[in-house]
Design a protein around this motif. Structure first.
Motif, short mmCIF file in Angstrom:
data_model
loop_
_atom_site.label_atom_id
_atom_site.label_comp_id
_atom_site.label_asym_id
_atom_site.label_seq_id
_atom_site.Cartn_x
_atom_site.Cartn_y
_atom_site.Cartn_z
N ILE A 1 51.49 50.68 42.14
CA ILE A 1 50.65 51.49 41.25
C ILE A 1 51.43 51.96 40.03
CG2 ILE A 1 49.38 53.68 41.05
CD1 ILE A 1 48.59 53.29 44.02
N VAL A 2 52.67 52.41 40.26
CA VAL A 2 53.50 52.85 39.14
C VAL A 2 53.74 51.70 38.17
CG1 VAL A 2 55.80 53.67 38.48
CG2 VAL A 2 54.63 54.70 40.43
N GLY A 3 53.99 50.51 38.73
CA GLY A 3 54.22 49.35 37.87
C GLY A 3 53.01 48.98 37.04
N LEU A 4 51.82 49.20 37.60
CA LEU A 4 50.59 48.82 36.90
C LEU A 4 50.04 49.93 36.01
CD1 LEU A 4 48.73 46.98 39.82
CD2 LEU A 4 49.86 45.93 37.84
N ALA A 5 50.14 51.18 36.49
CA ALA A 5 49.44 52.27 35.78
C ALA A 5 50.30 53.49 35.50
CB ALA A 5 48.20 52.67 36.58
N GLY A 6 51.52 53.54 36.01
CA GLY A 6 52.40 54.65 35.70
C GLY A 6 52.36 55.78 36.73
N PHE A 7 53.32 56.69 36.60
CA PHE A 7 53.45 57.80 37.54
C PHE A 7 52.27 58.77 37.47
CE2 PHE A 7 58.01 56.71 37.86
CZ PHE A 7 58.19 56.90 39.22
N GLU A 8 51.72 58.95 36.29
CA GLU A 8 50.61 59.91 36.16
C GLU A 8 49.43 59.50 37.02
OE1 GLU A 8 48.02 62.20 32.70
OE2 GLU A 8 49.71 60.90 32.16
N THR A 9 49.12 58.21 37.04
CA THR A 9 48.03 57.72 37.89
C THR A 9 48.37 57.91 39.37
OG1 THR A 9 47.40 56.07 36.24
CG2 THR A 9 46.66 55.69 38.51
N LEU A 10 49.60 57.61 39.73
CA LEU A 10 50.02 57.75 41.12
C LEU A 10 49.87 59.19 41.60
CD1 LEU A 10 51.38 56.50 43.66
CD2 LEU A 10 53.58 57.19 42.66
N PHE A 11 50.37 60.13 40.81
CA PHE A 11 50.30 61.53 41.23
C PHE A 11 48.86 62.07 41.17
CE2 PHE A 11 54.91 61.69 39.66
CZ PHE A 11 55.40 61.44 40.94
#
Length: 381
Positions: A156-166
Motif C-alpha cells: 500500500i505504501v508503495g502504491l499510495a503512500g503512508f498517508e493512505t496506509l495510516f
C-alpha cells in the motif's frame, strides 16, 4: 474448533480483535519505520516512542478518576477513536514536526483507555477453564495478521503512500468498536483500600510486566528495526516479517487446547528455550533476507509461551478487584516499557549494535518471565 466459540461474549471479542489487529499492526509496525524514513535516528525514534508510555502514566490516573463516566465499553471505544485520531496525525509530522507531541498525546490516551478497559473486560467475561483456548484464538488472529499486514502495508505504501496506509488504520480502528456494543460487560469492583490479597496480586503482575516488557521490546519490537536497517526496502521488510508465520498461527490453536489440558508449563519451558535460541541466532546472522526469514520459524517459541498470557488473566481472579489489578498491571507496563525503550535508545546512542542489545537484554526478559510464571504455578499448586 467448536470449543473455541462456546462463550458468546468472547466471540464478540474475537471479532473485535480481528478488526482491531488489522488497524493496530499498521500503526505499531509502520509508525516507527515511518519515523526512520523521515530521517530520525533509531535512538531518537525509540526515545520518541517511549514518550507514548511515559505520558500514559498520568493519563491512566485520569481514567481511574473518571471511571464512573467512562466505564469499560465506553472507555474501549473512546480509546479506539483516539487511536484513529493518532493515525490521522502521524503522516503530517513529515511537514509539521511540531505535531509529534500531539501525536504522542492522542496515542497515549488511546492506549491508556483501550488497554485498561479491554483487559478488564476480557478477564471478566472469559472463563478460567477455557482461558487457554481463548488466548490461543486471540494469539492466532494476532499472528496471522502480524504475518499479512507487513507485506500488505508495504504494498500500500508503495502504491499510495503512508498517508493512505495510516488512514486505513484509522478507519479499521473505528469499525473495531462495533462488535463491542453488544457485549454484556460486567461491572468491576472498585476498591478504596487494597487488602494484602490484592497487594500480592499486584506485586506479581508488576514483576510479570517488567520482564514481559523486556521480552517484547528488546526482542520482538527491536527485531523490526534490525530487519529494516539490514534490508533497507519496505517491500523486503514486509516480506521477511511475513515469512513462516501463517503456519505457526494455526499451530497456536493446538497450544491453547493443551494449555487447558494442563500442559501449559511444559510448553512454556520449551518455548522459552526456543526463544533463547532464536535470539542467539538473530544476534549473529548476516543481513541476508533469506537467513532472517528462516529465524521467523523460531517464533513458535513465543507461541508456546502462551501459558504466560493465560496466567496474566487468571492471576487477576485471585485479586479482590480485577479492575485495580489491571490498572496496576498497566502502570507497571508503562513504566517498564518507558525504561526499556530509553535504555535501548541510550545503548544505540553510545554505539551498541541492535543485535548486541538483543543478545544482552532479551535473555533477561525471557528467563525472568519464565521464573515469574513458575511462581504463579507454585502458588496455585
Amino acid at each position: 474448533m467448536r470449543k473455541f466459540f462456546t462463550n458468546r461474549d468472547v466471540n464478540h471479542i474475537f471479532l473485535h480483535k480481528l478488526i482491531y489487529y488489522c488497524g493496530e499492526r499498521i500503526g505499531w509496525i509502520f509508525g516507527p519505520i515511518f519515523m526512520l524514513q523521515l530521517g530520525y535516528g533509531i535512538d531518537v525514534t525509540l526515545a520518541i516512542w517511549s514518550g507514548i508510555f511515559a505520558m500514559r502514566l498520568p493519563i491512566r490516573y485520569l481514567y481511574l478518576r473518571s471511571f464512573k463516566f467512562f466505564g469499560l465499553t465506553r472507555a474501549v471505544c473512546f480509546g479506539l477513536v483516539c487511536y484513529a485520531g493518532a493515525m490521522c496525525f502521524l503522516p503530517h509530522i513529515k511537514e509539521r514536526p511540531d505535531l509529534i507531541p500531539w501525536f504522542l498525546l492522542v496515542f497515549s490516551v488511546a492506549m491508556t483507555f483501550y488497554y485498561t478497559a479491554f483487559h478488564t473486560i476480557f478477564g471478566l467475561v472469559g472463563d478460567t477453564g477455557n482461558r487457554g483456548k481463548h488466548m490461543s484464538m486471540i494469539n492466532t488472529l494476532s499472528t496471522i495478521l502480524s504475518a499479512l499486514i507487513p507485506l500488505l502495508s508495504a504494498t500500500i505504501v508503495g502504491l499510495a503512500g503512508f498517508e493512505t496506509l495510516f488512514s486505513i488504520s484509522a478507519i479499521l480502528m473505528v469499525i473495531a468498536a462495533i462488535p463491542l456494543w453488544k457485549l454484556k460487560t460486567p461491572t468491576p469492583k472498585l476498591l478504596t483500600k487494597h487488602s494484602e490479597k490484592q497487594k500480592a496480586a499486584v506485586r506479581w503482575i508488576m514483576k510479570y510486566h517488567f520482564f514481559y516488557a523486556i521480552k517484547e521490546y528488546a526482542s520482538i519490537f527491536l527485531w523490526r528495526f534490525v530487519v529494516f536497517t539490514m534490508v533497507g526496502s519496505l517491500m523486503m521488510f514486509g516480506t521477511v516479517l511475513t515469512a513462516g508465520l501463517i503456519f505457526f498461527a494455526i499451530l497456536q490453536l493446538f497450544v491453547g487446547h493443551y494449555i487447558d489440558k494442563g500442559r501449559g508449563y511444559l510448553m512454556l519451558k520449551i518455548g522459552t528455550a526456543i526463544s533463547l535460541v532464536q535470539v542467539l541466532i538473530r544476534s549473529a546472522i548476516p543481513g541476508v533476507p533469506a537467513a532472517m526469514a528462516v529465524t521467523e520459524g523460531l517464533s513458535i517459541g513465543n507461541q508456546l509461551m502462551t501459558q504466560a498470557d493465560v496466567n496474566f488473566y487468571n492471576q487477576g481472579k485471585t485479586a479482590e478487584s480485577y479492575f485495580h489489578y489491571i490498572y496496576w498491571a498497566e502502570v507497571a507496563w508503562d513504566a517498564s516499557v518507558t525504561a526499556i525503550l530509553l535504555t535501548i535508545a541510550g545503548m544505540v546512542h553510545i554505539g551498541f549494535s541492535l543485535q548486541m542489545i538483543m543478545l544482552i537484554l532479551s535473555p533477561i526478559g525471557l528467563l525472568g518471565l519464565y521464573w515469574i510464571n513458575l511462581q504463579a504455578k507454585n502458588a496455585t499448586s
